[in-house]
Design a protein around this motif. Structure first.
Motif, PDB file in Angstrom:
ATOM      1  N   SER A 166       0.836  -1.202   0.000  1.00 21.13           N
ATOM      2  CA  SER A 166       0.000   0.000   0.000  1.00 21.13           C
ATOM      3  C   SER A 166       0.870   1.251   0.000  1.00 21.13           C
ATOM      4  O   SER A 166       1.915   1.307   0.667  1.00 21.13           O
ATOM      5  CB  SER A 166      -0.897   0.009   1.247  1.00 21.13           C
ATOM      6  OG  SER A 166      -1.584   1.243   1.358  1.00 21.13           O
ATOM      7  N   PHE A 167       0.435   2.257  -0.761  1.00 26.79           N
ATOM      8  CA  PHE A 167       1.139   3.530  -0.814  1.00 26.79           C
ATOM      9  C   PHE A 167       0.296   4.656  -0.208  1.00 26.79           C
ATOM     10  O   PHE A 167       0.461   5.817  -0.549  1.00 26.79           O
ATOM     11  CB  PHE A 167       1.528   3.864  -2.253  1.00 26.79           C
ATOM     12  CG  PHE A 167       2.564   2.937  -2.826  1.00 26.79           C
ATOM     13  CD1 PHE A 167       3.903   3.086  -2.492  1.00 26.79           C
ATOM     14  CD2 PHE A 167       2.205   1.903  -3.658  1.00 26.79           C
ATOM     15  CE1 PHE A 167       4.872   2.233  -3.002  1.00 26.79           C
ATOM     16  CE2 PHE A 167       3.157   1.041  -4.175  1.00 26.79           C
ATOM     17  CZ  PHE A 167       4.494   1.194  -3.848  1.00 26.79           C
ATOM     18  N   GLU A 168      -0.608   4.277   0.680  1.00 24.99           N
ATOM     19  CA  GLU A 168      -1.399   5.246   1.432  1.00 24.99           C
ATOM     20  C   GLU A 168      -0.773   5.374   2.820  1.00 24.99           C
ATOM     21  O   GLU A 168      -0.752   4.408   3.598  1.00 24.99           O
ATOM     22  CB  GLU A 168      -2.858   4.787   1.543  1.00 24.99           C
ATOM     23  CG  GLU A 168      -3.561   4.606   0.200  1.00 24.99           C
ATOM     24  CD  GLU A 168      -3.727   5.914  -0.543  1.00 24.99           C
ATOM     25  OE1 GLU A 168      -3.922   6.950   0.128  1.00 24.99           O
ATOM     26  OE2 GLU A 168      -3.658   5.903  -1.789  1.00 24.99           O
ATOM     27  N   PHE A 169      -0.239   6.557   3.156  1.00 24.26           N
ATOM     28  CA  PHE A 169       0.497   6.736   4.406  1.00 24.26           C
ATOM     29  C   PHE A 169      -0.146   7.809   5.270  1.00 24.26           C
ATOM     30  O   PHE A 169      -0.419   8.924   4.796  1.00 24.26           O
ATOM     31  CB  PHE A 169       1.943   7.118   4.108  1.00 24.26           C
ATOM     32  CG  PHE A 169       2.664   6.136   3.218  1.00 24.26           C
ATOM     33  CD1 PHE A 169       3.070   4.904   3.720  1.00 24.26           C
ATOM     34  CD2 PHE A 169       2.923   6.440   1.892  1.00 24.26           C
ATOM     35  CE1 PHE A 169       3.735   3.998   2.904  1.00 24.26           C
ATOM     36  CE2 PHE A 169       3.585   5.548   1.067  1.00 24.26           C
ATOM     37  CZ  PHE A 169       4.000   4.314   1.576  1.00 24.26           C
ATOM     38  N   THR A 170      -0.377   7.484   6.533  1.00 25.37           N
ATOM     39  CA  THR A 170      -0.925   8.432   7.500  1.00 25.37           C
ATOM     40  C   THR A 170       0.015   8.537   8.691  1.00 25.37           C
ATOM     41  O   THR A 170       0.173   7.582   9.470  1.00 25.37           O
ATOM     42  CB  THR A 170      -2.321   7.979   7.987  1.00 25.37           C
ATOM     43  OG1 THR A 170      -3.197   7.840   6.859  1.00 25.37           O
ATOM     44  CG2 THR A 170      -2.916   9.005   8.952  1.00 25.37           C
ATOM     45  N   ASP A 171       0.683   9.686   8.802  1.00 19.90           N
ATOM     46  CA  ASP A 171       1.641   9.939   9.873  1.00 19.90           C
ATOM     47  C   ASP A 171       2.663   8.800  10.000  1.00 19.90           C
ATOM     48  O   ASP A 171       2.880   8.228  11.083  1.00 19.90           O
ATOM     49  CB  ASP A 171       0.912  10.139  11.210  1.00 19.90           C
ATOM     50  CG  ASP A 171       1.825  10.780  12.258  1.00 19.90           C
ATOM     51  OD1 ASP A 171       2.770  11.500  11.867  1.00 19.90           O
ATOM     52  OD2 ASP A 171       1.597  10.527  13.453  1.00 19.90           O
ATOM     53  N   ILE A 172       3.265   8.478   8.877  1.00 15.74           N
ATOM     54  CA  ILE A 172       4.239   7.378   8.812  1.00 15.74           C
ATOM     55  C   ILE A 172       5.648   7.969   8.710  1.00 15.74           C
ATOM     56  O   ILE A 172       5.871   8.937   7.981  1.00 15.74           O
ATOM     57  CB  ILE A 172       3.959   6.471   7.601  1.00 15.74           C
ATOM     58  CG1 ILE A 172       2.558   5.868   7.714  1.00 15.74           C
ATOM     59  CG2 ILE A 172       5.005   5.374   7.481  1.00 15.74           C
ATOM     60  CD1 ILE A 172       2.359   4.973   8.913  1.00 15.74           C
TER      61      ILE A 172
END
Length: 369
Positions: free
Chosen positions: A293-299
């Motif tokens: 996955s290339f969806e990042f949240t505060d990573i």
């Protein structure tokens, strides 16, 4: 009643054109498979006929109808002469000999017949389009990149699109895309992430099919020595059509995310697959880039870069000490590799930039804002 219900000899089956189609090209318009299951008493005869026909399927130069006639005439003369000789003896199993010579006659005659039939009926319609044919008439000054290594190679095109080219594969493309279309030519396997440009669609030519997109990510698997060509869509929408070089009517199939298409090169047939998880062949060929996955949240940025390394099998050199406390919230799906890196560098700020040299990427930065 179907005439095949009266077949009692191998030559009866060999003379049936629908039987030839079923055996030689897997086209079962007359329901031979079902008929054989319903007539188990003739299954042995059907199998013997099938094996004989397959043994004679040799694509050579065209045999004329006059040659076929002469061969058959000569064979029947030999049969008649042999039977006359047998009648002069006391012990003469004529029926056995007749069947024996009829078998020879069938072998000779239908050997000629299948060679002619295979050449005339199948070689023309089942034209194989090669990579060389696709590129030989192109006048755009193509660049050819071949992956002779044992791991994927990343190729960045002039429009920002990226291609993850698999081993034993090659891609031809122009240095600069001119005109109203962006055309590339593939032999083997590549995962494409296309830079969006609605005014300039992107086309991938691979064997007998053309994959057309505006901006999306998808995989094309088209090895010249394989019987099928596969297209699997990860994001966006693509249109897959048959290449005009194969001479059949142009077909077009629309694929959405997580849908695939398998083109059977021998039969010129498109098979659309809407549930790719149920197809073992497709599942076995899925790579990291299609699973991560290339969806990042505060990573952490470090983790995001590691994900990119795993997906593209590249090496990224970056100042770990300066980026260790940097976090990002961003969507990098449906973006070519170069665009992903641009977004990351812009988000970090402080004169952060990157350079690409093949599968080696270098990021310079003074840390995050």
């Amino acid at each position: 009643m179907q005439k095949r219900n009266y077949y009692i000899e191998i030559e009866d089956f060999l003379a049936d054109q629908s039987f030839q189609l079923w055996v030689l090209s897997k086209i079962d318009e007359q329901g031979w498979e079902e008929w054989t299951l319903e007539n188990q008493q003739r299954a042995k005869l059907v199998e013997d006929s099938r094996l004989l026909l397959l043994a004679m399927k040799v694509p050579v130069t065209k045999i004329s109808s006059s040659e076929l006639t002469d061969a058959l005439q000569s064979t029947w003369v030999k049969i008649e002469e042999k039977e006359k000789d047998n009648k002069t003896t006391k012990y003469s199993p004529v029926k056995y000999l007749r069947h024996y010579w009829l078998g020879i006659a069938a072998t000779l005659f239908f050997g000629f017949l299948s060679i002619w039939f295979y050449h005339d009926q199948f070689d023309v319609s089942h034209t194989v389009v090669t990579y060389k044919e696709l590129i030989e008439d192109n006048n755009e000054g193509l660049v050819e990149q071949t992956n002779n290594s044992d791991k994927p190679q990343i190729i960045t095109l002039s429009d920002g699109s990226s291609v993850l080219l698999q081993p034993n594969s090659k891609l031809s493309y122009p240095k600069i895309f001119a005109g109203n279309e962006r055309k590339v030519y593939l032999s083997g396997e590549g995962f494409f992430e296309i830079s969006k440009n609605p005014q300039k669609p992107f086309l991938v030519y691979a064997n007998e099919i053309i994959t057309k997109v505006v901006g999306t990510s998808f995989r094309v698997r088209a090895y010249s020595d394989q019987p099928n060509v596969e297209v699997l869509v990860r994001t966006g929408k693509v249109k897959v059509s048959s290449n005009g070089l194969i001479g059949n009517s142009k077909q077009e199939i629309v694929l959405l995310p997580n849908e695939a298409l398998r083109f059977l090169r021998k039969d010129l047939i498109f098979n659309k697959i809407t549930n790719i998880t149920e197809d073992k062949t497709l599942v076995s060929n899925v790579g990291n880039i299609e699973q991560l996955s290339f969806e990042f949240t505060d990573i952490p940025v470090v983790q995001i870069l590691k994900t990119i390394e795993q997906a593209y099998l590249v090496e990224i050199d970056f100042p770990k000490d300066k980026l260790k406390d940097c976090h990002l919230t961003t969507s990098l799906s449906d973006q070519p590799l170069s665009e992903k890196l641009k977004i990351i560098c812009k988000s970090i700020g402080n004169d952060t930039s990157f350079e690409m040299n093949g599968n080696q990427i270098t990021i310079t930065s003074q840390g995050c804002n």
